[in-house]
Design an enzyme around this catalytic site. Sequence first.
Site, PDB file in Angstrom:
ATOM      1  N   GLU A  96      -6.418  -7.512  -0.169  1.00 57.55           N
ATOM      2  CA  GLU A  96      -5.037  -7.560   0.314  1.00 57.55           C
ATOM      3  C   GLU A  96      -5.039  -7.415   1.838  1.00 57.55           C
ATOM      4  O   GLU A  96      -5.343  -6.350   2.363  1.00 57.55           O
ATOM      5  CB  GLU A  96      -4.219  -6.431  -0.315  1.00 57.55           C
ATOM      6  CG  GLU A  96      -4.267  -6.387  -1.835  1.00 57.55           C
ATOM      7  CD  GLU A  96      -4.138  -4.967  -2.356  1.00 57.55           C
ATOM      8  OE1 GLU A  96      -3.067  -4.355  -2.163  1.00 57.55           O
ATOM      9  OE2 GLU A  96      -5.113  -4.459  -2.955  1.00 57.55           O
ATOM     10  N   ASP A 127     -11.228   1.280  -3.146  1.00 55.62           N
ATOM     11  CA  ASP A 127      -9.781   1.087  -2.992  1.00 55.62           C
ATOM     12  C   ASP A 127      -9.428   1.561  -1.593  1.00 55.62           C
ATOM     13  O   ASP A 127      -8.721   2.540  -1.404  1.00 55.62           O
ATOM     14  CB  ASP A 127      -9.010   1.860  -4.066  1.00 55.62           C
ATOM     15  CG  ASP A 127      -7.529   1.454  -4.143  1.00 55.62           C
ATOM     16  OD1 ASP A 127      -7.138   0.525  -3.403  1.00 55.62           O
ATOM     17  OD2 ASP A 127      -6.777   2.060  -4.922  1.00 55.62           O
ATOM     18  N   GLN A 157      -7.411  -4.493   2.371  1.00 53.22           N
ATOM     19  CA  GLN A 157      -7.676  -3.533   1.312  1.00 53.22           C
ATOM     20  C   GLN A 157      -8.591  -4.184   0.283  1.00 53.22           C
ATOM     21  O   GLN A 157      -8.239  -5.204  -0.313  1.00 53.22           O
ATOM     22  CB  GLN A 157      -6.367  -3.099   0.639  1.00 53.22           C
ATOM     23  CG  GLN A 157      -6.526  -1.970  -0.384  1.00 53.22           C
ATOM     24  CD  GLN A 157      -6.480  -0.590   0.232  1.00 53.22           C
ATOM     25  OE1 GLN A 157      -6.249  -0.444   1.439  1.00 53.22           O
ATOM     26  NE2 GLN A 157      -6.678   0.432  -0.583  1.00 53.22           N
ATOM     27  N   ASN A 168       0.826  -1.200   0.000  1.00 54.26           N
ATOM     28  CA  ASN A 168       0.000   0.000   0.000  1.00 54.26           C
ATOM     29  C   ASN A 168       0.872   1.268   0.000  1.00 54.26           C
ATOM     30  O   ASN A 168       2.052   1.221  -0.321  1.00 54.26           O
ATOM     31  CB  ASN A 168      -1.016   0.002   1.147  1.00 54.26           C
ATOM     32  CG  ASN A 168      -2.368   0.512   0.682  1.00 54.26           C
ATOM     33  OD1 ASN A 168      -2.469   1.609   0.145  1.00 54.26           O
ATOM     34  ND2 ASN A 168      -3.411  -0.270   0.878  1.00 54.26           N
ATOM     35  N   ARG A 169       0.274   2.406   0.381  1.00 52.44           N
ATOM     36  CA  ARG A 169       0.888   3.708   0.148  1.00 52.44           C
ATOM     37  C   ARG A 169       1.554   4.289   1.389  1.00 52.44           C
ATOM     38  O   ARG A 169       1.097   4.074   2.511  1.00 52.44           O
ATOM     39  CB  ARG A 169      -0.162   4.707  -0.375  1.00 52.44           C
ATOM     40  CG  ARG A 169      -0.715   4.310  -1.739  1.00 52.44           C
ATOM     41  CD  ARG A 169      -1.907   5.173  -2.161  1.00 52.44           C
ATOM     42  NE  ARG A 169      -2.309   4.813  -3.528  1.00 52.44           N
ATOM     43  CZ  ARG A 169      -3.178   3.854  -3.831  1.00 52.44           C
ATOM     44  NH1 ARG A 169      -3.742   3.156  -2.852  1.00 52.44           N
ATOM     45  NH2 ARG A 169      -3.474   3.596  -5.088  1.00 52.44           N
ATOM     46  N   HIS A 201      -1.090  -9.790  -3.922  1.00 45.62           N
ATOM     47  CA  HIS A 201      -1.919  -8.896  -4.753  1.00 45.62           C
ATOM     48  C   HIS A 201      -2.609  -9.629  -5.902  1.00 45.62           C
ATOM     49  O   HIS A 201      -2.682  -9.111  -7.021  1.00 45.62           O
ATOM     50  CB  HIS A 201      -1.066  -7.747  -5.293  1.00 45.62           C
ATOM     51  CG  HIS A 201      -1.832  -6.486  -5.562  1.00 45.62           C
ATOM     52  ND1 HIS A 201      -2.855  -6.409  -6.481  1.00 45.62           N
ATOM     53  CD2 HIS A 201      -1.719  -5.238  -5.025  1.00 45.62           C
ATOM     54  CE1 HIS A 201      -3.326  -5.173  -6.511  1.00 45.62           C
ATOM     55  NE2 HIS A 201      -2.662  -4.445  -5.623  1.00 45.62           N
ATOM     56  N   SER A 202      -3.157 -10.804  -5.642  1.00 43.87           N
ATOM     57  CA  SER A 202      -3.923 -11.487  -6.688  1.00 43.87           C
ATOM     58  C   SER A 202      -5.247 -10.765  -6.951  1.00 43.87           C
ATOM     59  O   SER A 202      -5.883 -10.249  -6.034  1.00 43.87           O
ATOM     60  CB  SER A 202      -4.211 -12.936  -6.288  1.00 43.87           C
ATOM     61  OG  SER A 202      -3.060 -13.738  -6.423  1.00 43.87           O
ATOM     62  N   TYR A 203      -5.626 -10.750  -8.229  1.00 48.31           N
ATOM     63  CA  TYR A 203      -6.941 -10.251  -8.647  1.00 48.31           C
ATOM     64  C   TYR A 203      -7.818 -11.469  -8.924  1.00 48.31           C
ATOM     65  O   TYR A 203      -7.465 -12.319  -9.742  1.00 48.31           O
ATOM     66  CB  TYR A 203      -6.838  -9.452  -9.942  1.00 48.31           C
ATOM     67  CG  TYR A 203      -6.209  -8.090  -9.848  1.00 48.31           C
ATOM     68  CD1 TYR A 203      -6.960  -6.948 -10.087  1.00 48.31           C
ATOM     69  CD2 TYR A 203      -4.855  -7.934  -9.556  1.00 48.31           C
ATOM     70  CE1 TYR A 203      -6.385  -5.688 -10.045  1.00 48.31           C
ATOM     71  CE2 TYR A 203      -4.276  -6.688  -9.502  1.00 48.31           C
ATOM     72  CZ  TYR A 203      -5.047  -5.563  -9.749  1.00 48.31           C
ATOM     73  OH  TYR A 203      -4.461  -4.315  -9.704  1.00 48.31           O
ATOM     74  N   HIS A 221       3.563   0.167  -2.728  1.00 48.17           N
ATOM     75  CA  HIS A 221       3.919  -1.250  -2.870  1.00 48.17           C
ATOM     76  C   HIS A 221       5.425  -1.508  -2.985  1.00 48.17           C
ATOM     77  O   HIS A 221       5.863  -2.346  -3.767  1.00 48.17           O
ATOM     78  CB  HIS A 221       3.203  -1.850  -4.075  1.00 48.17           C
ATOM     79  CG  HIS A 221       1.721  -2.007  -3.907  1.00 48.17           C
ATOM     80  ND1 HIS A 221       1.108  -2.112  -2.679  1.00 48.17           N
ATOM     81  CD2 HIS A 221       0.712  -2.072  -4.836  1.00 48.17           C
ATOM     82  CE1 HIS A 221      -0.205  -2.241  -2.845  1.00 48.17           C
ATOM     83  NE2 HIS A 221      -0.469  -2.214  -4.143  1.00 48.17           N
TER      84      HIS A 221
END
Length: 364
Positions: free
Chosen positions: A329, A261, A301, A89-90, A189-191, A115
């Site tokens: 996440e 998000d 997330q 994340n940020r 981070h799988s979609y 990330h």
Amino acid sequence: MNTPDSVERSAFGTLPDGRRVDLYRIVNGNGVEMEVTNYGGIITSLKTPDAQGRLDDIVLGFGSLDGYLSDAYRQSNPYFGALIGRYGNRIAGGTFELNGKTYDLAKNDGPNHLHGGDKGFNRVLWNATPFENDSGSGLMLTYTSADGEEGYPGKLDVEVTYTLTDNNELAIDYKATTTRATPVNLTQHSYFNLGGEGSGDILDHQVMINADEFTPINETLIPTGEIKSVKGTPFDFTKATAIGERINDDNQQLVRARGYDHNFVIDRASATDDTLVLAARVSDPESGRVMEVATTEPGIQFYSGNFLDGTLTGKGGNAYGHRSGLALETQHYPDSPNQADFPSTILKPGDTYQSRTVYTFSTE
């Protein structure tokens, strides 16, 4: 390398510097099948049965290394299936202060750090060891991040284990030690698209998130520091709700993120730090697939694939359009190094970072 029968190793491609990249295919006793590459620890494929027993690949990704190295992918950088670190994340402004010293990181997401930076753990070659034990079959990935890599202090030794069990669980165990105090926040981070990758958007997926609160964001998607109740907002997923039901509401938080998000504060109640707690449940009415996410982490997330725009074509030959996958996440909160009221992400020498997340797949 002695590879167990339940794990197959094959060549996946070659990096520009000539290093070979491998792909590991792991199959459990029910035929659930996962493919992982040691480049970025990326889960490239995950095939699970639908309600009729048909196997489909439910994660977004590419069929060869070239897809992950392409200019188009790097420009959009959706982090398909990758391990994320040192900091998932940020981090606001690409900077943080620790023990009286200011550390500057890459600003690779507008004014912020995202990330792990320009070359996070998603772009390194991990050492991989396949295994088979009483729990299942899988892959142990290790990497040493040098002191100062991407601006972070301390030499960080990282171990991540993927285990595919016969209960159709994907268990992910994270472990890390450091030589100097440093922020650590590892995630995956799988979609997911439970209808199958390339099958369309995920707006009909039903999502439950075990969270009464979330962390609102500012214009650059950094938490404001507030912990806000989800009640009466489009962020109330305490009961299963279709993603598309409120995603286009006239809500400042949704407008800022172009959808979901956001970090949700998992209801851990009296659970201890090392206890798995159900964080989220996703179901697809069409296929009957269900995915549950349990974790030891305090946050999750939820990302609804807002920045996917059809420019990337996946392994099935289908363009990945807007909201064609979702990410869940598990994590500590974004920007924790700059937010004193958030749970700390600072790992100190002599301590061990440990985290566990389990994705369980079933049908209904």
